[in-house]
Write a protein that holds these residues in place. Structure first.
Motif, PDB file in Angstrom:
ATOM      1  N   CYS B  70       0.828  -1.201   0.000  1.00 16.33           N
ATOM      2  CA  CYS B  70       0.000   0.000   0.000  1.00 16.33           C
ATOM      3  C   CYS B  70       0.860   1.247   0.000  1.00 16.33           C
ATOM      4  O   CYS B  70       1.866   1.323   0.702  1.00 16.33           O
ATOM      5  CB  CYS B  70      -0.940   0.001   1.200  1.00 16.33           C
ATOM      6  SG  CYS B  70      -2.224   1.250   1.015  1.00 16.33           S
ATOM      7  N   TYR B  72      -0.392   4.131   0.867  1.00 14.64           N
ATOM      8  CA  TYR B  72      -0.940   5.036   1.876  1.00 14.64           C
ATOM      9  C   TYR B  72      -0.453   4.652   3.256  1.00 14.64           C
ATOM     10  O   TYR B  72       0.118   3.588   3.468  1.00 14.64           O
ATOM     11  CB  TYR B  72      -2.467   5.012   1.850  1.00 14.64           C
ATOM     12  CG  TYR B  72      -3.073   5.716   0.658  1.00 14.64           C
ATOM     13  CD1 TYR B  72      -2.279   6.401  -0.266  1.00 14.64           C
ATOM     14  CD2 TYR B  72      -4.456   5.706   0.472  1.00 14.64           C
ATOM     15  CE1 TYR B  72      -2.858   7.034  -1.356  1.00 14.64           C
ATOM     16  CE2 TYR B  72      -5.037   6.344  -0.611  1.00 14.64           C
ATOM     17  CZ  TYR B  72      -4.238   7.005  -1.529  1.00 14.64           C
ATOM     18  OH  TYR B  72      -4.810   7.627  -2.600  1.00 14.64           O
ATOM     19  N   CYS B  74      -2.438   4.867   6.508  1.00 13.07           N
ATOM     20  CA  CYS B  74      -3.513   5.058   7.480  1.00 13.07           C
ATOM     21  C   CYS B  74      -3.042   4.491   8.815  1.00 13.07           C
ATOM     22  O   CYS B  74      -2.591   3.358   8.891  1.00 13.07           O
ATOM     23  CB  CYS B  74      -4.781   4.346   7.021  1.00 13.07           C
ATOM     24  SG  CYS B  74      -5.253   4.819   5.354  1.00 13.07           S
ATOM     25  N   CYS B  77      -4.075   0.957  10.341  1.00 11.22           N
ATOM     26  CA  CYS B  77      -4.103  -0.215   9.457  1.00 11.22           C
ATOM     27  C   CYS B  77      -2.790  -1.002   9.469  1.00 11.22           C
ATOM     28  O   CYS B  77      -1.710  -0.420   9.410  1.00 11.22           O
ATOM     29  CB  CYS B  77      -4.410   0.262   8.037  1.00 11.22           C
ATOM     30  SG  CYS B  77      -4.319  -1.041   6.814  1.00 11.22           S
ATOM     31  N   ARG B  80      -0.296  -0.411   6.401  1.00 13.87           N
ATOM     32  CA  ARG B  80       0.181   0.922   6.041  1.00 13.87           C
ATOM     33  C   ARG B  80       1.641   0.874   5.621  1.00 13.87           C
ATOM     34  O   ARG B  80       2.414   0.023   6.080  1.00 13.87           O
ATOM     35  CB  ARG B  80      -0.014   1.877   7.207  1.00 13.87           C
ATOM     36  CG  ARG B  80       0.810   1.523   8.430  1.00 13.87           C
ATOM     37  CD  ARG B  80       0.628   2.587   9.475  1.00 13.87           C
ATOM     38  NE  ARG B  80       1.409   2.306  10.658  1.00 13.87           N
ATOM     39  CZ  ARG B  80       1.573   3.181  11.625  1.00 13.87           C
ATOM     40  NH1 ARG B  80       0.988   4.368  11.530  1.00 13.87           N
ATOM     41  NH2 ARG B  80       2.288   2.879  12.684  1.00 13.87           N
ATOM     42  N   GLY B 116      -5.062  -3.419  -0.652  1.00 11.41           N
ATOM     43  CA  GLY B 116      -4.248  -2.249  -0.394  1.00 11.41           C
ATOM     44  C   GLY B 116      -4.030  -1.544  -1.725  1.00 11.41           C
ATOM     45  O   GLY B 116      -4.429  -2.060  -2.776  1.00 11.41           O
ATOM     46  N   ILE B 117      -3.410  -0.394  -1.698  1.00 13.68           N
ATOM     47  CA  ILE B 117      -3.287   0.343  -2.950  1.00 13.68           C
ATOM     48  C   ILE B 117      -1.875   0.183  -3.500  1.00 13.68           C
ATOM     49  O   ILE B 117      -0.897   0.649  -2.930  1.00 13.68           O
ATOM     50  CB  ILE B 117      -3.651   1.825  -2.749  1.00 13.68           C
ATOM     51  CG1 ILE B 117      -5.105   1.872  -2.272  1.00 13.68           C
ATOM     52  CG2 ILE B 117      -3.485   2.605  -4.046  1.00 13.68           C
ATOM     53  CD1 ILE B 117      -5.542   3.212  -1.798  1.00 13.68           C
ATOM     54  N   LYS B 187      -6.403  10.177   2.721  1.00 14.12           N
ATOM     55  CA  LYS B 187      -7.782  10.066   2.262  1.00 14.12           C
ATOM     56  C   LYS B 187      -8.553  11.320   2.627  1.00 14.12           C
ATOM     57  O   LYS B 187      -8.230  11.985   3.609  1.00 14.12           O
ATOM     58  CB  LYS B 187      -8.454   8.859   2.915  1.00 14.12           C
ATOM     59  CG  LYS B 187      -7.848   7.543   2.470  1.00 14.12           C
ATOM     60  CD  LYS B 187      -8.556   6.380   3.098  1.00 14.12           C
ATOM     61  CE  LYS B 187      -7.934   5.083   2.561  1.00 14.12           C
ATOM     62  NZ  LYS B 187      -8.413   3.920   3.304  1.00 14.12           N
TER      63      LYS B 187
HETATM   64  S1  SF4 Z   1      -4.701  -0.746   2.991  1.00 15.31           S
HETATM   65 FE1  SF4 Z   1      -6.329   0.760   2.973  1.00 15.31          FE
HETATM   66  S2  SF4 Z   1      -6.582   1.350   5.117  1.00 15.31           S
HETATM   67 FE2  SF4 Z   1      -4.603   0.278   4.948  1.00 15.31          FE
HETATM   68  S3  SF4 Z   1      -3.122   1.896   4.663  1.00 15.31           S
HETATM   69 FE3  SF4 Z   1      -3.744   1.196   2.653  1.00 15.31          FE
HETATM   70  S4  SF4 Z   1      -5.418   2.585   2.085  1.00 15.31           S
HETATM   71 FE4  SF4 Z   1      -5.111   2.797   4.277  1.00 15.31          FE
END
Ligand code: SF4
Lengths: 258, 440
Positions: B70, B72, B74, B77, B80, B116-117, B187
């Protein structure tokens, strides 16, 4: 004197018993339907063995459909699959009670009548067990590619389960083995399912699983273990929803190979 | 970041299940469909539970992430960016094969694919789309699919995906925009609500298409859901149910899920660890309240107020409401309107329907109510049968509270002895249940 109609524990048997009692014009307190092998002998009763025929069964089905309606028939049919020895009697009592009310199609709403209440309860029970097995039943893949499931239900639910799996797995060869009642539901890919009694004497056939079967069981067990959140552990709640009796044949709980 | 080559299927599944488990939704309800005979799979309106895990939650779907990588960060999470964990991804074919083989064995009702991204929202959505496309078109899978829409992805992509899935969800993550800013810096509220609105509008259009052309493809037929984390940020229950209410009203969501905050990361922005475990009782009360909003015709501001913004530990929200509104009781069971019956503690959704039917055939007494499934030990303070109460009762809040507690209201033992941790979230009985949430 009270007449007890004795019949076998099948839909045909019970409906035949009901047919005989109905034909004889008995009132509720003068007759009873009892299952062969599960009789409690009473004094001052006539015991009559019902002659069981498809014709009688069909006549009773038509009678219920016509006077009590399809919804009530659905409830009654499920009640007859129950493991309760008083089920036939509850059905007959319900049919007789329906004669006494102005709109016989509403009979299942008369829950204050003990026989109606009983049918309602039995039906709910059979329905509940069917629903549980729709989820908890596990197939394993045998060497020949057939999907095989063993279940030990209290009620005779195979005819309720088979349509569900036929709609879901139409392109598979599968077989559900009801160990309690020694019956099978068998489905050949692309065809109608059928019920078979007795079945092969050689249980060993069901133990020979395909090569990849073990691997998928392992993956599934791993999944079930990992998906639980540790800080929320709650075995009581797990037990409430998934009683031990179902777990015997579930790949994620049992240790046997199938 | 650790990337490990050549993980076995077993290890991959383990990692991507572990990373997906905090998502609460695992329902397979809301749509019904039979296989067309060419592939496998069907759906039941009420959903089917296939197993229960050690935490007592239902297992209905193969709930996995496509990838736990991911970009991101968060704070709440496991996946992360700043966490040092083993990262891996499935290939679309691996997802398909697992789903098919689990499904044939009746392990699951379908697939719940989240992710995840990886690289960018669009890149990730493309991969998810490829997996679902193959599963539907090549493997011919007709079972249930729940898929996450990733905020920030192109509307085009989200739309295409919606025609392959039964349910779609975009996580709200946290109840307010401020909280989101604090804990999920990448986000924004807008980013989350935009795809939600898109799915809503497309569903509305689709309903019209289906009216015109019966065989038009279905877009998200089991509806849209979301989830928010409870207890990571300072919102009150009142704020949370107001948010839920407006999501139901303005976005026509099918379900809002509440996820008790589980401490997986140490971060100054998160509440301190207390040793009490996730706020499960609070989560449970919110689910009960959610029920009251959706099926019992309650409004958020009836249940809580600014002055009294949190649910009672001892009583469920309905009982709590009744105790505060004794002037509306007792009600006469043989005459009261259906909606009024629904408000009586001890009378669930099904019992209320049965009462209305049964009383047409003759007046009901307490024995009849018992048969119908009414929980008399709770209801008796709030009802009359033919003008009589079951026992002489004072309509006094303290008196009734004491009696209800004395009669063994379900919670106190857990609350006093074990804390919230061991609490059973599942109160049995005849109330209407969904994922084990009961309201009576
Ligand atoms: S998987 Fe989703 S919630 Fe976890 S860090 Fe990545 S975007 Fe955020």
């Amino acid at each position: 004197m009270k007449t007890v109609y004795v019949c076998s524990d099948t839909v045909t048997g019970i409906f035949s018993g009901i047919y005989d009692a109905w034909k004889a014009g008995k009132r509720e307190e003068d007759c009873e339907i009892a299952l062969r092998g599960q009789l409690e002998q009473q004094l001052f009763c006539d015991y009559v063995e019902a002659e069981e025929t498809e014709h009688k069964a069909a006549a009773v089905e038509a009678l219920i459909m016509k006077h009590l309606g399809a919804k009530a028939y659905h409830d009654i049919y499920h009640a007859v699959l129950s493991s309760d020895p008083k089920k036939g009697d509850a059905v007959l009592g319900t049919m007789l009670a329906a004669k006494e009310i102005p709109d016989s199609t509403r009979i299942m709403e008369h829950l204050s009548h003990p026989k109606v209440e009983k049918v309602f309860e039995l039906c709910r029970n059979v329905f509940g067990e069917t629903h549980s097995y729709k989820g908890f039943l596990r197939f394993c893949e045998l060497e020949n590619g057939v999907l095989y499931a063993r279940i030990e239900p209290k009620n005779q639910i195979l005819t309720c389960l088979a349509p569900h799996f036929a709609a879901r797995l139409p392109v598979e060869n599968w077989m559900i083995h009801d160990v309690t009642h020694k019956t099978f539901a068998v489905h050949e890919a692309g065809k109608q399912w059928v019920i078979a009694f007795g079945g092969p004497a050689d249980e060993e056939v069901f133990k020979r699983v395909s090569d990849r079967e073990k691997e998928y069981v392992r993956l599934w067990r791993g999944f079930c273990k990992t998906i639980a959140i540790e800080s929320r552990t709650n075995p009581r709640c797990q037990m409430q929803h998934l009683p031990l009796r179902y777990r015997r044949e579930m790949a994620e709980f049992c240790n046997n190979s199938h | 970041m650790r990337i490990q080559e050549a993980l076995s299927m077993y290890d991959k599944l383990n990692i991507l299940t572990d990373a997906a488990k905090y998502d609460v939704a695992c329902t397979s309800s809301g749509t019904s469909r039979k296989s067309d005979g060419t592939g496998i799979g069907s759906c039941e309106q009420s959903g089917i539970c296939h197993s229960f895990s050690a935490d007592g939650r239902c297992i209905s779907l193969l709930k996995i992430l496509f990838t736990n990588e991911c970009i991101y960060d968060c704070k709440y999470c496991v996946n992360r960016r700043s966490n040092d964990v083993v990262r891996t991804s499935f290939s679309p074919d691996e997802v398909c094969e697992l789903t098919m083989e689990f499904y044939r064995r009746n392990y699951i009702e379908g697939l719940f694919l989240s992710s995840g991204i990886l690289k960018s929202p669009n890149y990730t959505m493309e991969l998810i789309y490829a997996a679902l496309y193959r599963l539907r078109r090549e493997y011919n899978f007709q079972g249930y699919i729940h898929v996450k829409a990733i905020p920030g992805a192109d509307p085009e992509l989200i739309q295409k995906l919606g025609f392959l899935a039964d349910r779609m969800s975009v996580n709200l993550e946290l109840p307010t925009a401020e909280s989101l800013k604090a804990l999920a810096p990448n986000k924004t509220r807008k980013n989350i609500l935009t795809p939600m609105r898109l799915v809503q509008n497309r569903m509305t259009e689709n309903r019209q298409e289906i009216q015109l052309y019966r065989n038009a493809p279905r877009f998200v037929p089991a509806g849209q859901s979301t989830q928010m984390i409870i207890g990571a940020t300072p919102e009150t229950d009142y704020q949370i149910i107001q948010v839920a209410e407006s999501l139901y009203q303005k976005f026509e969501l099918k379900r809002v899920f509440y996820s008790a905050f589980v401490h997986v990361n140490d971060d100054a922005a998160l509440p301190a660890k207390t040793g009490e475990g996730p706020p499960l009782l609070r989560e449970h009360r919110l689910y009960q309240a959610d029920w009251l909003l959706r099926y019992y015709h309650f409004r958020a501001e009836e249940l809580l107020t600014e002055e009294n913004p949190n649910f009672n530990v001892l009583f469920d929200p309905k009982c709590n409401w009744a105790l505060k509104h004794l002037e509306e009781f007792p009600v006469e069971v043989n005459r009261a309107d259906y909606k009024i019956l629904l408000r009586v503690p001890g009378i669930g959704y099904k019992s209320a329907v049965r009462i209305v039917k049964a009383r047409r055939l003759g007046s009901l007494d307490f024995t009849d109510l018992k048969k119908i499934g009414v929980v008399l030990k709770r209801a008796l303070y709030f009802i009359t049968c033919n003008g009589r109460m079951m026992y002489p009762t004072r309509m006094d809040e303290d008196y009734i509270t004491r009696n209800l507690l004395y009669a063994g209201e379900k919670l106190p033992r857990e609350v006093t002895e074990m804390g919230y941790r061991q609490l059973s979230l599942f109160e049995g009985g005849n109330g209407y249940c969904e994922d084990g949430i009961c309201v009576q």
